[in-house]
Design a protein around this motif. Structure first.
Motif, short mmCIF file in Angstrom:
data_model
loop_
_atom_site.label_atom_id
_atom_site.label_comp_id
_atom_site.label_asym_id
_atom_site.label_seq_id
_atom_site.Cartn_x
_atom_site.Cartn_y
_atom_site.Cartn_z
N ARG A 36 0.88 -1.17 0.00
CA ARG A 36 0.00 0.00 0.00
C ARG A 36 0.91 1.22 0.00
N SER A 37 0.76 2.07 -1.01
CA SER A 37 1.63 3.25 -1.08
C SER A 37 1.18 4.27 -0.04
N SER A 38 1.95 5.34 0.10
CA SER A 38 1.60 6.35 1.11
C SER A 38 0.28 7.05 0.79
N THR A 39 -0.19 6.93 -0.46
CA THR A 39 -1.49 7.53 -0.80
C THR A 39 -2.63 6.58 -0.46
N GLY A 40 -2.31 5.37 -0.02
CA GLY A 40 -3.35 4.41 0.33
C GLY A 40 -3.68 3.45 -0.79
N LYS A 41 -3.16 3.69 -1.97
CA LYS A 41 -3.44 2.86 -3.13
C LYS A 41 -2.61 1.56 -3.05
N VAL A 42 -3.23 0.45 -3.42
CA VAL A 42 -2.49 -0.81 -3.42
C VAL A 42 -1.76 -0.99 -4.75
N VAL A 43 -0.46 -1.19 -4.66
CA VAL A 43 0.38 -1.42 -5.84
C VAL A 43 0.64 -2.92 -5.95
N ALA A 44 0.59 -3.44 -7.17
CA ALA A 44 0.85 -4.87 -7.41
C ALA A 44 1.77 -5.01 -8.61
N ASP A 64 7.69 4.84 -1.46
CA ASP A 64 6.70 4.26 -2.37
C ASP A 64 7.31 3.55 -3.58
N ALA A 65 8.62 3.39 -3.60
CA ALA A 65 9.25 2.63 -4.67
C ALA A 65 9.93 1.39 -4.06
N ILE A 66 10.12 0.36 -4.89
CA ILE A 66 10.80 -0.84 -4.41
C ILE A 66 12.24 -0.81 -4.90
N GLU A 67 13.17 -0.95 -3.94
CA GLU A 67 14.58 -1.11 -4.28
C GLU A 67 14.90 -2.60 -4.21
N CYS A 68 15.36 -3.15 -5.32
CA CYS A 68 15.68 -4.58 -5.33
C CYS A 68 16.76 -4.88 -4.29
N GLY A 69 16.60 -5.98 -3.58
CA GLY A 69 17.52 -6.33 -2.50
C GLY A 69 18.85 -6.87 -2.96
N TYR A 70 19.02 -7.02 -4.31
CA TYR A 70 20.27 -7.61 -4.78
C TYR A 70 21.24 -6.53 -5.27
N GLY A 72 19.90 -3.07 -6.08
CA GLY A 72 19.36 -1.74 -5.88
C GLY A 72 18.60 -1.13 -7.03
N MET A 73 18.32 -1.88 -8.10
CA MET A 73 17.43 -1.32 -9.13
C MET A 73 16.13 -0.95 -8.44
N THR A 74 15.57 0.23 -8.82
CA THR A 74 14.43 0.76 -8.07
C THR A 74 13.27 1.03 -9.02
N PHE A 75 12.07 0.61 -8.61
CA PHE A 75 10.88 0.70 -9.46
C PHE A 75 9.80 1.48 -8.71
N ASP A 76 9.18 2.43 -9.40
CA ASP A 76 8.15 3.22 -8.74
C ASP A 76 6.78 2.52 -8.83
N CYS A 77 5.75 3.24 -8.38
CA CYS A 77 4.41 2.62 -8.32
C CYS A 77 3.90 2.20 -9.69
N SER A 78 4.40 2.84 -10.72
CA SER A 78 3.93 2.49 -12.07
C SER A 78 4.73 1.33 -12.67
N GLY A 79 5.74 0.86 -11.92
CA GLY A 79 6.59 -0.23 -12.41
C GLY A 79 7.84 0.26 -13.11
N LYS A 80 7.93 1.57 -13.35
CA LYS A 80 9.06 2.13 -14.10
C LYS A 80 10.33 2.12 -13.26
N CYS A 81 11.45 1.77 -13.88
CA CYS A 81 12.73 1.81 -13.17
C CYS A 81 13.18 3.26 -13.05
N ILE A 82 13.45 3.69 -11.84
CA ILE A 82 13.85 5.08 -11.62
C ILE A 82 15.29 5.20 -11.11
N ARG A 83 15.96 4.08 -10.89
CA ARG A 83 17.36 4.15 -10.47
C ARG A 83 18.07 2.84 -10.77
N ILE A 84 19.30 2.95 -11.29
CA ILE A 84 20.20 1.81 -11.36
C ILE A 84 21.51 2.28 -10.73
#
Lengths: 348, 348, 348
Positions: A36-44, A64-70, A72-84
């Motif tokens: 659940r993002s900080s806006t309350g919306k469920v991301v899948a 509100d973004a996921i940083e891969c645990g291996y 650090g590639m990071t994906f926002d709520c839309s699934g877009k990669c925002i950091r490598i």
């Protein structure tokens, strides 16, 4: 690998279980990570980092973004990669993401064409929202070791309660009463009435019936994975079959099925009843359902085992199978239509 | 069935674990029985009696020979059958046997052409033997549920420590520092320097650094299953990057991988450091490695699961993948060369 | 899917374990439900309701008929459907049923053509019924994780006792004594004598031998799944090999094998001895067999694992293999003859 309807809203999790932390779920043979993002919306998102296939669910949630645990590639709520880390982003790497919506205490997900993900199509039971006349209690996420359509068979089949649920939802009075069914907009309803018979054990416990009752079971199936069972009883002679249900007990037992894979289904169940009760009574009522559904689970898992390993491939069909057989055809027709590109989403 | 390099010395067991008794091990999808003969030499046979395929490891060791526990066929250290109870020996029955050698506390085995099993090719780290300036501590035989080349990927990849090992071997300072790599005689080295940054948690615990440090990680990979990580730190400004490491902490973390099968690897790990410590300090240091390697195990097993069941077959490649990609090619090239009969064993 | 002889009486359960309640058993890859009817007869049906494949064993026994636990279809002792709740019976639905017979404390079942199920063909050991001179003790239903013919190999093989059962049934004196074998009507007998040697541990415990003994092992195999081992000892010099066994210990160790599937066998074992003993002695004697058979189980399961995963597909044959090899051919010949429609049932 089984086939599934894609353009539909499936239940994926209880809303109560999705917080601002990474949570794994699985549906139609895909692993997902939900939060659940900080806006309350469920991301899948698909639970696989496109880099080295590490599950994103063992990464970290950051703003509100996921940083891969291996790496650090990071994906926002839309699934877009925002950091490598350590390099610029080349191309448009992304993780698959899926539309979600919440209703009736559940998170619903759309695994098909996102363009068609109309939230007005999410299943709804109006009584759930009528807090004055009805009260609802959430149940469990019951895992059953079978394909979801085998559970759907069971939920287009009022006849089994006479034999499977003798301590809760059924009794011998209904054994020989035939069932009927009719199509609905995107499913079918299967029903029977048992007239002038003793109340079932559940209503012996929770009702005040002095004598015999008229009892109904309407199994409303909505393709592909929703079944709502309207069942109730009124004192015999008060006209319930003709429509007078002023003094009755009525419960909608809702089954919102998650088709996990060919061998697994999660049954999210809840009940909506036409009276209010204290927490302890609600809890005892849920316990009765829990007993009944564990009886279904036992049989469905045994059948699943026999279907996978058994010898009897041409079953002997009974009259009560007509509704499940139609249900199977309905689902298969939708799958075929989707493959042919002709399917329209249908109001659930 | 995966493919493996054959003409190489693989680590198979800790020397400490092989005594004068029958012990099972598995490597490149073959079950072996190992024992130390009365001369101290480690014997390694295929763990299958050629008579009825009973495991020899459930037989008995008698005078340096194995008597099968089913019918008493007996095989000497060379694998030759020296007794068949109740009859004379017909033909030249034997069990496959494999050359072994011991170094650095480990038993090494040669699964390929025995003619080529030159013990001078066994891997060696000279510092391990320099007891005056260096001290070494043996770790565990860590089982990881993945193919060994996935662990080798990880061991050609300094970047992951910034995200996987935040409590032990890495910290955020290195997140955006690119890695470099270069070929070596039979492998490659992958490295990076992190200049003027806080010490990693491990060196916070075991070093005496007051301020920032210059930190290096050199990942030395030797095909196909050896990785030795040279990492250390010196106070910033003391010239470590230019070669002056008079006052530094330096550790060789050695990973000697046993490729068990397509789904399993044993990581025999040990560390060699440029200082001496008491047993308790050594034990605490090992515990830090144990934590770090269990973090790798978690991720590698999740990736292995996704690779077997996942959908994403065309990964998105990062700059940091160049070294692992080259490593994979190197191993595959050696496998192909062996199949073509052209491979020469290489100094490990 | 393995192949099996069909027209034969197989042991399926201890009589003591089949009461007037539904009990699951599995044989030749079929799941069965067994119960003892009110007449005392054992009924055995396929454990799959022809309607939806629910196991009948999770149904209810009502007046000697099984009511399916899912929708109440009811089948009598002959397998015929006698009730379908809510509708009339269309056609002649039935569940497959199998003839049974009881002898020697066991239920025997006929999985082949019921027309040929002649109960005079059920295996019998006359001594079992001679309560004056012999006494019998029932053992266990030992599950072994291997194909039943691998256990049958073991039971055409007196040589293994010298190496597998050193604490119970064998000793080193027999190691080099060759075995002999000869065909019988529907099987073969494999034997050897060990002359003028110490008594085996079992007879050290339960006999009164002061000095050496002459010991025999006759392994009587009856195709496909019966092995009765006649073994005993008499004081050396009293003429046992020539037939004088007035003062000997003799035991028939009976193995009645249920071929469950390609990976599983149930060994129903019992022993019949030429003396009477109190319950405690009998129990101690059974315990010795239990130890011995668990040693066989260990080896047979290891071999089964190696056969499924191993590399050695052309075994090195010994002289002692001649009897097991003939046994395998005998069974295969019967299977082929049945497939060709030419097989006659044989007295077991």
């Amino acid at each position: 690998m089984a086939e599934y309807v894609l353009n539909t809203w499936y239940p994926i999790a209880w809303s109560r279980d999705i917080a601002n932390e990474l949570t794994k779920r699985r549906i139609i043979e895909k692993d997902l990570v939900l939060y659940r993002s900080s806006t309350g919306k469920v991301v899948a998102h698909l639970d696989i980092c496109p880099h080295r296939m590490a599950p994103l669910s063992i990464g970290r949630l950051k703003d509100d973004a996921i940083e891969c645990g291996y790496h650090g590639m990071t994906f926002d709520c839309s699934g877009k990669c925002i950091r490598i880390p350590g390099q610029r982003i080349v191309g448009s790497p992304a993780v698959d993401t899926f539309p979600t919506h919440e209703n009736m205490g559940l998170v619903w997900i759309w695994m098909g064409d996102p363009e068609k993900a109309d939230t007005s199509l999410v299943y709804d039971l109006p009584q759930y929202h009528d807090k004055e006349n009805w009260s609802s209690v959430e149940g469990d996420a019951l895992e059953i070791g079978c394909f979801y359509l085998n559970l759907a068979d069971n939920l287009c089949d009022p006849a089994h309660v006479s034999f499977v649920h003798l301590s809760t939802l059924g009794n011998a009075a209904s054994e020989d009463v035939p069932v009927q069914f009719a199509p609905t907009e995107n499913g079918q309803v299967t029903w029977r009435w048992i007239i002038d018979a003793p109340a079932i054990p559940l209503f012996q416990k929770f009702g005040n019936f002095k004598g015999n009752v008229d009892r109904w079971h309407y199994y409303h199936y909505t393709a592909p994975s929703i079944a709502v069972i309207d069942f109730g009883s009124a004192a015999t002679g008060t006209g319930a079959p003709e429509g007078n249900r002023d003094d009755c007990i009525q419960i909608y037992a809702c089954h919102f099925m998650t088709p996990v894979d060919a061998d697994t289904t999660i049954d999210h169940w809840l009940h909506v009843k036409n009276f209010h009760a204290d927490a302890e009574t609600n809890s005892r009522l849920s316990e009765q359902f829990r007993i009944a559904f564990s009886e279904d689970k036992l049989i469905l898992e045994a059948i699943h085992h026999n279907e996978k390993h058994g010898v009897n491939t041409r079953p002997y069909r009974l009259a009560i199978d007509a509704s499940p057989v139609r249900m199977r055809k309905l689902v298969q027709t939708r799958i075929e239509a989707e493959k042919a590109g002709q399917a329209e989403p249908v109001v659930a």
